[in-house]
Design an enzyme around this catalytic site. Structure first.
Site, PDB file in Angstrom:
ATOM      1  N   THR A  12      21.842  15.059  23.441  1.00  0.00           N
ATOM      2  CA  THR A  12      22.571  15.821  24.244  1.00  0.00           C
ATOM      3  C   THR A  12      22.280  17.204  23.947  1.00  0.00           C
ATOM      4  OG1 THR A  12      24.329  16.133  22.072  1.00  0.00           O
ATOM      5  CG2 THR A  12      24.746  14.388  23.632  1.00  0.00           C
ATOM      6  N   GLY A  13      22.439  18.271  24.819  1.00  0.00           N
ATOM      7  CA  GLY A  13      21.980  19.624  24.924  1.00  0.00           C
ATOM      8  C   GLY A  13      20.517  19.277  24.966  1.00  0.00           C
ATOM      9  N   GLY A  14      19.793  18.654  25.705  1.00  0.00           N
ATOM     10  CA  GLY A  14      18.494  18.319  25.832  1.00  0.00           C
ATOM     11  C   GLY A  14      17.714  19.072  26.656  1.00  0.00           C
ATOM     12  N   GLY A  17      15.177  24.343  23.722  1.00  0.00           N
ATOM     13  CA  GLY A  17      15.415  24.358  22.324  1.00  0.00           C
ATOM     14  C   GLY A  17      15.164  23.388  21.661  1.00  0.00           C
ATOM     15  N   ILE A  18      15.948  23.205  20.597  1.00  0.00           N
ATOM     16  CA  ILE A  18      15.861  22.076  19.690  1.00  0.00           C
ATOM     17  C   ILE A  18      15.980  20.795  20.306  1.00  0.00           C
ATOM     18  CG2 ILE A  18      17.042  20.939  17.807  1.00  0.00           C
ATOM     19  CD1 ILE A  18      17.669  23.713  16.671  1.00  0.00           C
ATOM     20  N   GLY A  19      16.965  20.592  21.287  1.00  0.00           N
ATOM     21  CA  GLY A  19      17.106  19.204  22.068  1.00  0.00           C
ATOM     22  C   GLY A  19      16.124  19.055  22.710  1.00  0.00           C
ATOM     23  N   SER A 138      24.579  23.024  10.695  1.00  0.00           N
ATOM     24  CA  SER A 138      24.058  24.336  10.407  1.00  0.00           C
ATOM     25  C   SER A 138      24.062  24.709   9.279  1.00  0.00           C
ATOM     26  CB  SER A 138      24.650  25.465  11.628  1.00  0.00           C
ATOM     27  OG  SER A 138      24.253  26.653  11.235  1.00  0.00           O
ATOM     28  N   TYR A 151      33.004  29.120  14.216  1.00  0.00           N
ATOM     29  CA  TYR A 151      31.821  28.484  14.374  1.00  0.00           C
ATOM     30  C   TYR A 151      31.390  27.736  13.146  1.00  0.00           C
ATOM     31  CZ  TYR A 151      26.654  27.486  14.748  1.00  0.00           C
ATOM     32  OH  TYR A 151      25.414  26.882  15.051  1.00  0.00           O
TER      33      TYR A 151
END
Length: 261
Positions: A12-14, A17-19, A138, A151
């Site tokens: 997810t969030g692919g 960035g990191i994804g 995080s 957050y």
């Protein structure tokens, strides 16, 4: 033959960035990766970068249950279940206790906490025995940086989920672990540098403070530099693989010592 040959992964969030780095790494090792996120253009570029034979894009927002249903319908249609789930998507915006509004709180917890819960819950019927679930927490969950209250609390919840879900799913041989990235060089960090503010960003790595140059970020890291998205991807691939077969409910820091020294 790559270590994930014949396996199916969801990131997810692919789109960036990191994804994206993780999706590329898993695909390079043989997996077919379903990437999801809210921005269709970014997902299309991700599939082009990875290769359509190794990646499928499904546009969606993890805070919307119907979007998660569409994602997992696509995975189900492939007919091979799910071997790796990287619950990476999240959002970040920042406010002190005095500044927090209901909208701010609901957005952070709606995506980072509620969205992650249902990302994993809705994947349960598809998870193959021996599957690996990795949650993106995080370093900010630990360090009490001003204005990161909601957050950081949302990321502390992610860390807690990793422990609880690891206990609940261990009977199926499903391993759940977390990663905690530090300051990572991604488009989210670029947004911080460009605006000289902490932005409302979809990428975890934007959540690292209000410094306005990458050199200032790097000065806070014991290794003397900020991290790369592919370094986080390496950690995710490790936790997804059999090489971490005796690791369960853990939290792997990928922060250059930022929150360790």
């Amino acid at each position: 033959m790559g270590q994930f040959e014949g396996r199916t992964a969801v990131v997810t969030g692919g789109g960036t960035g990191i994804g994206l780095a993780t999706a590329r790494r898993l695909a390079a090792d043989g997996a077919h990766v379903f990437v999801t996120g809210r921005r269709e253009a970014e997902l299309d570029r991700a599939v082009e970068t990875i290769g359509p034979e190794r990646a499928t894009a499904v546009v969606g927002d993890i805070s919307e249950p119907a979007d998660l249903d569409r994602l997992y319908d696509a995975v189900r249609a492939r007919g091979r279940g799910l071997d790796v789930l990287f619950a990476n998507a999240g959002t970040a915006s920042f406010a002190t206790l005095e500044e927090i509004t209901e909208e701010h709180f609901d957005r952070i917890f709606g995506v980072n906490v509620r969205g992650t819960v249902f990302t994993v819950q809705k994947a349960l019927p598809l998870l193959n025995d021996g599957a690996s679930v990795i949650l993106n927490s995080s370093v900010r969950a630990d360090d009490g940086v001003a204005a990161f209250g909601a957050y950081a609390a949302s990321k502390a919840a992610i860390r807690s989920f990793a422990r609880t879900w690891a206990n609940e799913l261990k009977g199926r041989g499903v391993r759940v672990n977390a990663i905690s990235p530090g300051t990572i060089d991604t488009p989210g960090l670029d947004a911080v540098v460009a605006t000289q503010d902490v932005p409302d960003a979809a990428d975890e790595s934007a959540a690292s403070g209000t410094s306005v140059t990458k050199a200032q970020f790097a000065a806070n890291v014991p290794l003397g530099r900020i991290g790369r998205a592919d370094e986080v991807a390496d950690a995710v691939a490790f936790l997804a693989s059999g090489r971490s077969g005796f690791i369960l409910g853990a939290n792997l820091y990928v922060d250059g010592g930022e929150n360790q020294l």
